[in-house]
Design a protein around this motif. Structure first.
Motif, PDB file in Angstrom:
ATOM      1  N   SER A 282      10.675   1.180  42.795  1.00  0.00           N
ATOM      2  CA  SER A 282      11.654   0.794  43.810  1.00  0.00           C
ATOM      3  C   SER A 282      12.244   1.995  44.520  1.00  0.00           C
ATOM      4  O   SER A 282      12.209   2.097  45.747  1.00  0.00           O
ATOM      5  CB  SER A 282      12.787   0.007  43.170  1.00  0.00           C
ATOM      6  OG  SER A 282      12.335  -1.284  42.882  1.00  0.00           O
ATOM      7  N   ILE A 283      12.795   2.915  43.770  1.00  0.00           N
ATOM      8  CA  ILE A 283      13.600   3.952  44.387  1.00  0.00           C
ATOM      9  C   ILE A 283      12.772   4.890  45.237  1.00  0.00           C
ATOM     10  O   ILE A 283      13.085   5.169  46.385  1.00  0.00           O
ATOM     11  CB  ILE A 283      14.386   4.728  43.311  1.00  0.00           C
ATOM     12  CG1 ILE A 283      15.304   3.744  42.593  1.00  0.00           C
ATOM     13  CG2 ILE A 283      15.181   5.855  43.936  1.00  0.00           C
ATOM     14  CD1 ILE A 283      16.081   4.324  41.474  1.00  0.00           C
ATOM     15  N   THR A 284      11.658   5.368  44.666  1.00  0.00           N
ATOM     16  CA  THR A 284      10.906   6.368  45.417  1.00  0.00           C
ATOM     17  C   THR A 284      10.244   5.753  46.652  1.00  0.00           C
ATOM     18  O   THR A 284      10.040   6.427  47.643  1.00  0.00           O
ATOM     19  CB  THR A 284       9.846   7.038  44.525  1.00  0.00           C
ATOM     20  OG1 THR A 284       9.014   6.014  43.994  1.00  0.00           O
ATOM     21  CG2 THR A 284      10.495   7.798  43.376  1.00  0.00           C
ATOM     22  N   LYS A 285       9.973   4.457  46.632  1.00  0.00           N
ATOM     23  CA  LYS A 285       9.352   3.851  47.825  1.00  0.00           C
ATOM     24  C   LYS A 285      10.373   3.375  48.843  1.00  0.00           C
ATOM     25  O   LYS A 285      10.155   3.460  50.043  1.00  0.00           O
ATOM     26  CB  LYS A 285       8.486   2.660  47.414  1.00  0.00           C
ATOM     27  CG  LYS A 285       7.132   3.097  46.872  1.00  0.00           C
ATOM     28  CD  LYS A 285       6.175   1.923  46.809  1.00  0.00           C
ATOM     29  CE  LYS A 285       5.056   2.253  45.810  1.00  0.00           C
ATOM     30  NZ  LYS A 285       4.550   1.085  45.134  1.00  0.00           N
ATOM     31  N   ASN A 286      11.475   2.827  48.354  1.00  0.00           N
ATOM     32  CA  ASN A 286      12.353   2.099  49.270  1.00  0.00           C
ATOM     33  C   ASN A 286      13.579   2.843  49.767  1.00  0.00           C
ATOM     34  O   ASN A 286      14.301   2.320  50.603  1.00  0.00           O
ATOM     35  CB  ASN A 286      12.811   0.794  48.610  1.00  0.00           C
ATOM     36  CG  ASN A 286      11.723  -0.251  48.624  1.00  0.00           C
ATOM     37  OD1 ASN A 286      10.817  -0.169  49.456  1.00  0.00           O
ATOM     38  ND2 ASN A 286      11.789  -1.198  47.723  1.00  0.00           N
ATOM     39  N   LEU A 295      19.560  16.628  47.573  1.00  0.00           N
ATOM     40  CA  LEU A 295      19.590  16.846  46.127  1.00  0.00           C
ATOM     41  C   LEU A 295      18.226  16.701  45.479  1.00  0.00           C
ATOM     42  O   LEU A 295      17.379  15.950  45.950  1.00  0.00           O
ATOM     43  CB  LEU A 295      20.565  15.863  45.483  1.00  0.00           C
ATOM     44  CG  LEU A 295      22.021  16.093  45.864  1.00  0.00           C
ATOM     45  CD1 LEU A 295      22.858  14.918  45.429  1.00  0.00           C
ATOM     46  CD2 LEU A 295      22.525  17.388  45.252  1.00  0.00           C
ATOM     47  N   ASP A 296      18.089  17.423  44.398  1.00  0.00           N
ATOM     48  CA  ASP A 296      16.892  17.333  43.581  1.00  0.00           C
ATOM     49  C   ASP A 296      17.095  16.159  42.616  1.00  0.00           C
ATOM     50  O   ASP A 296      17.788  16.279  41.619  1.00  0.00           O
ATOM     51  CB  ASP A 296      16.765  18.660  42.823  1.00  0.00           C
ATOM     52  CG  ASP A 296      15.540  18.663  41.922  1.00  0.00           C
ATOM     53  OD1 ASP A 296      14.631  17.842  42.156  1.00  0.00           O
ATOM     54  OD2 ASP A 296      15.535  19.471  40.980  1.00  0.00           O
ATOM     55  N   LEU A 297      16.503  15.021  42.956  1.00  0.00           N
ATOM     56  CA  LEU A 297      16.818  13.805  42.199  1.00  0.00           C
ATOM     57  C   LEU A 297      16.117  13.712  40.862  1.00  0.00           C
ATOM     58  O   LEU A 297      14.956  14.078  40.734  1.00  0.00           O
ATOM     59  CB  LEU A 297      16.438  12.574  43.027  1.00  0.00           C
ATOM     60  CG  LEU A 297      17.271  12.304  44.259  1.00  0.00           C
ATOM     61  CD1 LEU A 297      16.878  10.963  44.839  1.00  0.00           C
ATOM     62  CD2 LEU A 297      18.739  12.315  43.915  1.00  0.00           C
ATOM     63  N   LYS A 298      16.843  13.172  39.890  1.00  0.00           N
ATOM     64  CA  LYS A 298      16.231  12.779  38.623  1.00  0.00           C
ATOM     65  C   LYS A 298      16.456  11.267  38.476  1.00  0.00           C
ATOM     66  O   LYS A 298      17.281  10.703  39.176  1.00  0.00           O
ATOM     67  CB  LYS A 298      16.907  13.510  37.471  1.00  0.00           C
ATOM     68  CG  LYS A 298      16.837  15.018  37.611  1.00  0.00           C
ATOM     69  CD  LYS A 298      16.908  15.676  36.243  1.00  0.00           C
ATOM     70  CE  LYS A 298      16.686  17.176  36.396  1.00  0.00           C
ATOM     71  NZ  LYS A 298      15.475  17.522  37.195  1.00  0.00           N
ATOM     72  N   PRO A 299      15.742  10.623  37.570  1.00  0.00           N
ATOM     73  CA  PRO A 299      15.924   9.165  37.423  1.00  0.00           C
ATOM     74  C   PRO A 299      17.392   8.812  37.175  1.00  0.00           C
ATOM     75  O   PRO A 299      18.122   9.576  36.554  1.00  0.00           O
ATOM     76  CB  PRO A 299      15.061   8.820  36.214  1.00  0.00           C
ATOM     77  CG  PRO A 299      13.987   9.856  36.232  1.00  0.00           C
ATOM     78  CD  PRO A 299      14.637  11.114  36.717  1.00  0.00           C
ATOM     79  N   PRO A 300      17.807   7.657  37.687  1.00  0.00           N
ATOM     80  CA  PRO A 300      19.209   7.238  37.582  1.00  0.00           C
ATOM     81  C   PRO A 300      19.713   7.211  36.147  1.00  0.00           C
ATOM     82  O   PRO A 300      18.978   6.843  35.233  1.00  0.00           O
ATOM     83  CB  PRO A 300      19.204   5.822  38.157  1.00  0.00           C
ATOM     84  CG  PRO A 300      18.026   5.767  39.032  1.00  0.00           C
ATOM     85  CD  PRO A 300      17.011   6.688  38.448  1.00  0.00           C
ATOM     86  N   THR A 301      20.976   7.584  35.988  1.00  0.00           N
ATOM     87  CA  THR A 301      21.616   7.550  34.673  1.00  0.00           C
ATOM     88  C   THR A 301      22.557   6.356  34.549  1.00  0.00           C
ATOM     89  O   THR A 301      22.987   6.008  33.464  1.00  0.00           O
ATOM     90  CB  THR A 301      22.437   8.833  34.475  1.00  0.00           C
ATOM     91  OG1 THR A 301      23.219   9.045  35.670  1.00  0.00           O
ATOM     92  CG2 THR A 301      21.542  10.032  34.272  1.00  0.00           C
ATOM     93  N   VAL A 302      22.917   5.762  35.685  1.00  0.00           N
ATOM     94  CA  VAL A 302      23.739   4.545  35.671  1.00  0.00           C
ATOM     95  C   VAL A 302      23.101   3.554  36.625  1.00  0.00           C
ATOM     96  O   VAL A 302      22.378   3.952  37.536  1.00  0.00           O
ATOM     97  CB  VAL A 302      25.187   4.808  36.159  1.00  0.00           C
ATOM     98  CG1 VAL A 302      25.981   5.601  35.143  1.00  0.00           C
ATOM     99  CG2 VAL A 302      25.213   5.489  37.520  1.00  0.00           C
ATOM    100  N   PRO A 303      23.331   2.259  36.439  1.00  0.00           N
ATOM    101  CA  PRO A 303      22.848   1.286  37.429  1.00  0.00           C
ATOM    102  C   PRO A 303      23.666   1.478  38.696  1.00  0.00           C
ATOM    103  O   PRO A 303      24.775   0.991  38.803  1.00  0.00           O
ATOM    104  CB  PRO A 303      23.117  -0.071  36.771  1.00  0.00           C
ATOM    105  CG  PRO A 303      24.012   0.176  35.615  1.00  0.00           C
ATOM    106  CD  PRO A 303      24.068   1.618  35.325  1.00  0.00           C
TER     107      PRO A 303
END
Lengths: 338, 338
Positions: A282-286, A295-303
């Motif tokens: 979801s995130i990387t496509k949408n 920012l240098d993103l990492k996978p979400p830590t909170v919803p």
């Protein structure tokens, strides 16, 4: 100082926070928040270490001058601000829904999917119950990757539930569940919202639920199909709407359309929905704004992705804006905010 | 079967209930509910014993046919559906507010007063805090028998708080509290909403709060004064609105006016406010529908009068509907719904 800047500074006034927490706490929209973050980084008001943000000394001085105190934790811990909790009948529904939904199809980015938690799915049904839209009512779901139709059926209250869904995996899952549970009143069929509403469904329902794509043409089409499906005055429309992909201006346009279609708005409950979005799909496509952000993103830590719940009631009509077939192009799924 | 009838039958499907509990649970408006009660009594679908209502055998059969189950208790027990609870800073504010408000003037029916509980007053301020409308902000209250201005001042966060209030007892109480507490930034002055807004207050505020009378001309005037007092885009308007004195049609008109004045609606939280209405002063004078209704009334057993909280944000303008002086007559306070 804009509202969005103020919310960023406030999120960081107390402590370092991940970008995800900052997004969760901000009422702005994504394009605006990421632009603002870039500017605040350039101005050295905030600093970043990978995906963790904090105030610089300059930022701390500014926050103090603005009278900002560390964000107070005052959202209701019991219902997370939704106002309803699964008790009595709905405690059972939630448990059954959770176990039933384990076998659900995985979300597909192709259709802008990403589903809410079971708690939230049942909370939707609870709000429908409180408002009187469940018992012996005829419900339509346009798009249902959250399987709210199944949660509604588990209450045993609705008379008829129809699901129109583009994803055949979901259509099959819902119909199979209905067969196994012996629910002849729950039926799903494949439907692309750009097709006209099946004629036999026009004016056939007392409540409609949809979680539309976030562009104005997209929302208009989803809400129009719902309006066309409703019987008339006193029937209800529910939909999810996030501020993250809808500026105040866009939400203003949506409310104008709702009123023009003959609905009075009875509820707008912010952050009602908490979504579980998978990182890759979801995130990387949408969310190009996040990818192109500073920012240098990492996978979400909170919803981090939440949306509000809006309910409207027909006072006149309803008068759908769109009726026949519609054309789908890129602007249907994406605009400068979504 | 109307929505209002359905809600009455549902309230009574489980057990006998006082008229006050039935009113509390109903989303209809008073005139409509009392008319419906009369009709259901005539049709022997419900029966009454003084102010206690129940279903007759005929009513029970009808409720069953309609699929109505006894009302499920699913409103959040922690926040009563408001979404916020007084924690951290706001726990202290609530305690101080409660002790401070003990000396408040009693409500006056002359000005359509009747105040909310301290918990609710502070909950309003909490919502303003969550939305970013408190810290170093300039707040206007038009009418403030609930003393929300004092609760806001107790947080120590706003820059300036102005109260315009018709009741000199309240003006004096607020100013005296401000003097005792050494709050030069809180000022109250006598004001009749029919007078034009004092020129120096136009465009001076970042948020405005009002709890207007419930007629359309009345609400339009209160909301116009608030709009005129706001600085421009991104500023916020809060107001209370009950369904008990406003039909869906009236609320539709109010929302149309809000949009025309340039506001997008960001929150509509049903039943946010619980009012404490005194039997003699408020109810017997202000609610003719109850007096003329089919039942032999006794003093309320539950806080039956609730109202929602609506928040709007300026996207364009704001463009107040009314600007100069207005004339007050009976239609300002009463209409066929209020």
């Amino acid at each position: 100082m804009t509202r969005v800047e103020k919310h960023i500074l406030r999120s960081l006034a107390g402590k370092r926070q991940s970008i995800w927490q900052v997004l969760r706490e901000n009422p702005g929209y994504l394009a605006q928040i990421t632009q603002t973050l870039s500017r605040l980084l350039d101005q050295e008001i905030i600093a970043s270490q990978e995906d963790i943000l904090c105030l610089t000394d300059k930022g701390q001085a500014l926050a103090k001058e603005m009278g900002l105190i560390p964000r107070q934790d005052i959202q209701c811990p019991t219902c997370q601000g939704r106002g309803v909790v699964a008790r009595e009948l709905f405690a059972r529904v939630r448990d059954e829904f959770e176990s039933l939904a384990k076998a659900r199809p995985r979300p597909s980015a192709e259709f802008d999917q990403g589903f809410v938690t079971p708690e939230v799915t049942v909370a939707r049904v609870m709000l429908m119950y409180l408002r009187g839209d469940l018992e012996k009512q005829d419900l339509l779901f346009i798009g249902d990757d959250d399987l709210t139709s199944i949660a509604a059926a588990l209450t045993g209250l609705p008379r008829r539930i129809v699901v129109l869904e583009i994803d055949t995996r979901l259509v099959d899952f819902i119909n199979e569940t209905a067969r196994e549970r012996n629910w002849p009143h729950l039926q799903a069929q494949t439907f692309d919202v750009c097709q006209p509403l099946p004629r036999e469904l026009a004016g056939a329902f007392t409540a409609a639920f949809t979680d539309p794509v976030e562009t104005l043409p997209g929302i208009t089409l989803f809400l129009s199909r719902c309006a066309e499906a409703l019987q008339g005055p006193d029937t209800a429309l529910y939909f999810g709407l996030t501020t993250l992909e809808a500026s105040p201006q866009k939400r203003y346009q949506i409310q104008k359309i709702l009123l023009e279609m003959g609905f009075v708005i009875t509820d707008i409950i912010a952050d009602f929905h908490t979504y579980l979005l998978s990182w890759e799909e979801s995130i990387t496509k949408n969310f190009p704004f996040l990818q192109e952000g500073p920012l240098d993103l990492k996978p979400p830590t909170v919803p981090w992705y939440t949306s509000g719940l809006v309910r409207g009631e027909v006072v006149d009509g309803p008068h759908p804006k769109e009726k026949g077939a519609a054309t789908l192009d890129q602007s249907f799924y994406f605009d400068e905010e979504a």
